[in-house]
Enzyme design. Sequence first.
Site, short mmCIF file in Angstrom:
data_model
loop_
_atom_site.label_atom_id
_atom_site.label_comp_id
_atom_site.label_asym_id
_atom_site.label_seq_id
_atom_site.Cartn_x
_atom_site.Cartn_y
_atom_site.Cartn_z
CG ASP A 108 78.63 65.60 18.77
OD1 ASP A 108 77.96 64.55 19.34
OD2 ASP A 108 79.44 65.82 17.98
CG ASP A 315 73.44 60.32 22.31
OD1 ASP A 315 73.52 61.52 22.35
OD2 ASP A 315 72.96 59.76 21.16
#
Length: 434
Positions: A108, A315
Amino acid sequence: MPTLLRCPFFLFAFFILSLRVLSLTQNGHNQDHAAVLTLDMIHRDSPGSPLYNASESHWQRLNNALRRSRHRYGSGEAQETPLILSGGEYLVNISIGTPPRPFIGIVDTGGDLIWTQCVPCKDCFKQKIPLFDSASSPTYKALSCASKQCHLLTEASCSSNKQLCHYNYTYGDGSYTTGNLSLDTITLNSVSVPDTIFGCGHQNGGIFSGVESGIVGLGSGAVSLVSQIGKSVGGKYFAHCLVPTMSTQMDPNISSKMYFSRRVSGPGVVSTPLLSNGSQTYYYLELQGISVGGNRFTANAKSSQQAFKGNVIIDSGTTVTFLPTDLYTSFEAEIRKKVHLKVVKDPTTYSLSLCYKTKYDITSVTVTVHFSGADVKLKPDNTFLRVSEDIVCLAFGPTSDVGIYGNVAVTNFLVGYDLENKILSFKPTDCASQ
């Protein structure tokens, strides 16, 4: 408690990140300084992944990744919440406790917390490896709510008995983890980091496959893995080099890489500031515009009253790149002018906005993404995504929320995150050769 957005590619969408430790190298090939901890990043859909489904075609697996990416970005809360891998695009294989027990976590890059399922598990998802039993690790310590470490995580609070440091994450897709913030030794290959802060989850659920046992936060905050192992590996910076998924399908021995304690430098490097918006977790960038050939389109500037310039998050857990709607509309219109091929509907369930029928790569346009201080020239594989044997689609989409710079855009770039100097760097690289 705030609601957290759990979607794939915080990414660095792009993929489920499965990291396997390779080596601690000294003055090795293409290293920018003395000691670099190198890990394999195994895409969830590659033959080396524990989630690989041999019965699916490459196009079915790509469709699944795009669906996960849409699910990840389906919430309107992106500006205020961390973006965490949905369905998991990459996994990291590390160890926890003494002696070391395996811990497989979803990577993450949009969050900080490291957490794993722990005994006793009152309400947990099924996992294939044994749950972590803190009672069997003499180096384990449960943190008190009065400890300074407890205050490093905004989602932490005092437990009902006012003694233990309790945390509670509820993600946008209904996934959740609840437990005690704790300390224990985390091990990556030969590097052991004692007293690492992590969440010992006793109530966890949501969209998990069972291969993973938790999540590994690679954000920029104080409790992320990057921040906590910085002293052990030489600094708070890391890099990744992502191989196009088609390459890993053709050769299972090829994998993406992640490097801890590696700065990105040398010919061809461009750099842009890493920005933070009150939180130290997310990797914000200032996107100034995008060019198609010599025609540049500018992102709408924020008002002078808005000092924060970050309008895009990088991301790796999101597949495609999302641009502000006005910018995307101008960008797509220019692509349509430049590419003279038959426009067709996206055959995937993702419904990308612009697709062409062709068996060949589209090389007739040059796209440059303009960040503050860094012009990143994309290759055809960064701009277009092949979704079937004879269809390619523009690997971009519109959004009315904060933008996302997805993983297709950074394949075959060495991307460096320097948390100490707050700089993100791009270096064109043949990642398969790293």
